[in-house]
Design a protein around this motif. Structure first.
Motif, PDB file in Angstrom:
ATOM      1  N   ASP A 253      26.336  77.202   0.096  1.00 34.38           N
ATOM      2  CA  ASP A 253      27.476  77.081  -0.722  1.00 34.38           C
ATOM      3  C   ASP A 253      28.522  77.344   0.389  1.00 34.38           C
ATOM      4  O   ASP A 253      28.707  77.852   1.493  1.00 34.38           O
ATOM      5  N   ARG A 254      29.595  76.389   0.127  1.00 35.84           N
ATOM      6  CA  ARG A 254      30.801  76.090   1.009  1.00 35.84           C
ATOM      7  C   ARG A 254      31.484  77.292   1.470  1.00 35.84           C
ATOM      8  O   ARG A 254      31.886  77.570   2.698  1.00 35.84           O
ATOM      9  N   ALA A 255      32.057  77.995   0.320  1.00 37.10           N
ATOM     10  CA  ALA A 255      32.851  79.232   0.641  1.00 37.10           C
ATOM     11  C   ALA A 255      32.028  80.222   1.281  1.00 37.10           C
ATOM     12  O   ALA A 255      32.665  80.909   2.265  1.00 37.10           O
ATOM     13  N   ALA A 256      31.059  80.599   1.091  1.00 40.39           N
ATOM     14  CA  ALA A 256      30.234  81.565   1.723  1.00 40.39           C
ATOM     15  C   ALA A 256      29.952  81.182   3.256  1.00 40.39           C
ATOM     16  O   ALA A 256      30.019  82.077   3.937  1.00 40.39           O
ATOM     17  N   LEU A 257      29.835  79.753   3.545  1.00 39.60           N
ATOM     18  CA  LEU A 257      29.497  79.456   4.715  1.00 39.60           C
ATOM     19  C   LEU A 257      30.897  79.543   5.619  1.00 39.60           C
ATOM     20  O   LEU A 257      30.861  80.011   6.856  1.00 39.60           O
ATOM     21  N   ALA A 258      31.998  79.212   5.095  1.00 38.80           N
ATOM     22  CA  ALA A 258      33.344  79.373   5.784  1.00 38.80           C
ATOM     23  C   ALA A 258      33.391  80.749   6.156  1.00 38.80           C
ATOM     24  O   ALA A 258      33.988  81.151   7.140  1.00 38.80           O
ATOM     25  N   ALA A 259      33.331  81.736   5.179  1.00 38.41           N
ATOM     26  CA  ALA A 259      33.489  83.150   5.477  1.00 38.41           C
ATOM     27  C   ALA A 259      32.372  83.640   6.520  1.00 38.41           C
ATOM     28  O   ALA A 259      32.931  84.366   7.346  1.00 38.41           O
ATOM     29  N   ALA A 260      31.201  83.125   6.388  1.00 36.46           N
ATOM     30  CA  ALA A 260      30.164  83.694   7.466  1.00 36.46           C
ATOM     31  C   ALA A 260      30.510  83.181   8.886  1.00 36.46           C
ATOM     32  O   ALA A 260      30.657  83.928   9.740  1.00 36.46           O
ATOM     33  N   LEU A 261      31.112  81.713   9.083  1.00 41.67           N
ATOM     34  CA  LEU A 261      31.454  81.178  10.030  1.00 41.67           C
ATOM     35  C   LEU A 261      32.756  81.774  10.791  1.00 41.67           C
ATOM     36  O   LEU A 261      32.617  82.186  12.003  1.00 41.67           O
ATOM     37  N   GLY A 262      33.662  82.229   9.975  1.00 44.11           N
ATOM     38  CA  GLY A 262      34.834  82.945  10.432  1.00 44.11           C
ATOM     39  C   GLY A 262      34.418  84.286  11.025  1.00 44.11           C
ATOM     40  O   GLY A 262      35.012  84.593  11.920  1.00 44.11           O
ATOM     41  N   ALA A 263      33.430  84.928  10.921  1.00 44.31           N
ATOM     42  CA  ALA A 263      33.063  86.375  11.346  1.00 44.31           C
ATOM     43  C   ALA A 263      32.127  86.098  12.783  1.00 44.31           C
ATOM     44  O   ALA A 263      32.089  86.919  13.498  1.00 44.31           O
ATOM     45  N   LEU A 264      31.828  84.540  13.232  1.00 47.45           N
ATOM     46  CA  LEU A 264      31.069  84.311  14.500  1.00 47.45           C
ATOM     47  C   LEU A 264      32.121  84.604  15.423  1.00 47.45           C
ATOM     48  O   LEU A 264      33.417  84.216  15.277  1.00 47.45           O
ATOM     49  N   PRO A 265      31.668  84.870  16.650  1.00 50.91           N
ATOM     50  CA  PRO A 265      32.675  84.708  17.857  1.00 50.91           C
ATOM     51  C   PRO A 265      32.741  83.198  17.927  1.00 50.91           C
ATOM     52  O   PRO A 265      32.120  82.377  17.696  1.00 50.91           O
ATOM     53  N   GLU A 266      33.936  82.920  18.876  1.00 51.83           N
ATOM     54  CA  GLU A 266      34.286  81.614  19.006  1.00 51.83           C
ATOM     55  C   GLU A 266      34.490  81.225  20.568  1.00 51.83           C
ATOM     56  O   GLU A 266      35.573  82.143  20.963  1.00 51.83           O
ATOM     57  N   PRO A 267      33.918  80.625  21.385  1.00 52.65           N
ATOM     58  CA  PRO A 267      32.601  79.745  20.720  1.00 52.65           C
ATOM     59  C   PRO A 267      31.378  80.790  20.915  1.00 52.65           C
ATOM     60  O   PRO A 267      31.447  81.934  21.300  1.00 52.65           O
ATOM     61  N   VAL A 268      30.500  80.283  19.835  1.00 57.26           N
ATOM     62  CA  VAL A 268      29.363  80.957  19.751  1.00 57.26           C
ATOM     63  C   VAL A 268      28.103  80.157  20.590  1.00 57.26           C
ATOM     64  O   VAL A 268      28.160  79.127  20.638  1.00 57.26           O
ATOM     65  N   THR A 269      27.247  81.094  21.286  1.00 59.31           N
ATOM     66  CA  THR A 269      26.280  80.542  22.016  1.00 59.31           C
ATOM     67  C   THR A 269      25.139  80.443  20.958  1.00 59.31           C
ATOM     68  O   THR A 269      24.736  81.394  20.505  1.00 59.31           O
ATOM     69  N   VAL A 270      24.316  79.390  21.088  1.00 50.67           N
ATOM     70  CA  VAL A 270      23.408  79.100  19.982  1.00 50.67           C
ATOM     71  C   VAL A 270      22.129  78.332  20.936  1.00 50.67           C
ATOM     72  O   VAL A 270      22.309  77.423  21.715  1.00 50.67           O
ATOM     73  N   THR A 271      20.979  78.810  20.568  1.00 50.94           N
ATOM     74  CA  THR A 271      19.873  78.180  21.251  1.00 50.94           C
ATOM     75  C   THR A 271      19.552  76.766  20.307  1.00 50.94           C
ATOM     76  O   THR A 271      19.344  76.722  19.258  1.00 50.94           O
ATOM     77  N   GLY A 272      19.383  75.986  21.303  1.00 49.29           N
ATOM     78  CA  GLY A 272      18.770  74.631  20.955  1.00 49.29           C
ATOM     79  C   GLY A 272      17.131  74.506  21.323  1.00 49.29           C
ATOM     80  O   GLY A 272      16.803  74.959  22.386  1.00 49.29           O
TER      81      GLY A 272
END
Ligand code: SAM
Ligand code: ZN
Length: 283
Positions: A253-272
């Motif tokens: 769900d786009r709205a839920a995703l945008a809200a959850a993204l906003g709560a992440l640090p920026e930049p966010v470090t993610v494992t590939g």
């Protein structure tokens, strides 16, 4: 260009070989079937009744193209190119097929490593193939369905790539030549783990590796592989792209995703984290 791979292509209706006309506009088989080349350079070899429902949408492809162009998955492309050079130490002399090629990013990296090879980017999404048709001077792009007979001659491929995409072991076996290899890239359970938790994305199932190996086993013999792990530093736009370009695009769900993204640090470090595995065609 399609001209580079013309000799390997077969008609989806009667499986006879296809020939490209002098102008490079139409492929024809001796049975009278004809397929027009799109102005963007790819051709559709789908049988008439095919569905394109699981192919990536224009939006997903745009997200993927941006994300890959930023170099975030360069370690995967590097590992795949190295595995290809190991599989074809003479620089390649035949066809490299990328099944579910998307924009052709990985096929281009492999063709750079194999100067004697030509490449076929196969995908169900015409939006992806508009880009794949231009991904490398020695590559052609063909719309087809990985779950149907592939429009390629039996024994035509030296190497087949499959990166985060659907695969059918029996068809891969059919199109590979004797001794030919499949290079398979699959995500591990750690892949994008930080985003899976924070954004509620689909998790990679623990059993996936075993299931994949089991399905391929009657057709292909495992040769070994390696886990490739790297850190991604993503701004929120990149993080949104990595969600939008994959299977989560269908489920989030786009709205839920945008809200959850906003709560992440920026930049966010993610494992590939992926596994790059080689398989040899069984005799
Ligand atoms: C997750 S993307 C991976 C694309 C590319 N390998 C990459 O990693 O950049 C999966 C790809 O499979 C394609 N696809 C989905 N269903 C397909 C099918 N039945 N046959 C062929 N391609 C399919 C999609 O259009 C998409 O390009
Ligand atoms: Zn035909």
């Amino acid at each position: 260009m399609l001209r580079d791979i013309e000799r390997y292509l077969t008609c989806p209706h009667c499986a006879l070989g296809l020939v490209l006309d002098a102008a490079g506009r139409t492929l024809r088989c001796p049975g009278g079937h004809a397929f027009d080349v799109a102005k963007q350079g790819y051709v559709s070899l789908l049988p008439g009744d095919a569905h394109t429902g699981t192919g990536d949408t224009a939006e997903m492809v745009a997200a993927r193209a941006d994300f890959l162009a930023a170099g975030h998955y360069a370690p995967i492309a590097g590992a795949l190119a190295a595995a290809a050079a190991e599989a074809a130490p003479d620089g390649g002399d035949g066809l490299v097929v990328d099944l579910g090629a998307g924009t052709g990013y990985y096929l281009a990296a492999v063709l750079d490593a194999l100067p004697g090879a030509v490449g076929a980017a196969l995908d169900l999404s015409k939006f992806a193939l508009r880009r794949a048709a231009k991904a490398h001077p020695r590559a052609g792009a063909v719309v087809c369905d990985a779950w149907r007979p592939l429009p390629l001659a039996t024994g035509s491929a030296q190497l087949l790539l499959n990166v985060f995409a659907p695969r059918d072991g029996a068809e891969i076996h059919r199109v590979l030549r004797p001794g030919g290899q499949l290079l398979l890239v699959t995500p591990t359970t750690r892949h994008l783990g930080e985003l899976v938790g924070a954004l509620g994305l689909l998790a990679v199932d623990e059993e996936k590796d075993r299931r994949v190996a089991e399905k391929l086993s009657p057709h292909l013999e495992p040769l070994g592989g390696q886990q490739v792990e790297f850190a991604l530093r993503l701004d929120h736009r990149d993080a949104a792209a990595v969600v939008g370009m994959g299977p989560n695009a269908w489920h989030t769900d786009r709205a839920a995703l945008a809200a959850a993204l906003g709560a992440l640090p920026e930049p966010v470090t993610v494992t590939g984290s992926v596994r790059v595995a080689a398989y040899r065609r069984r005799d």
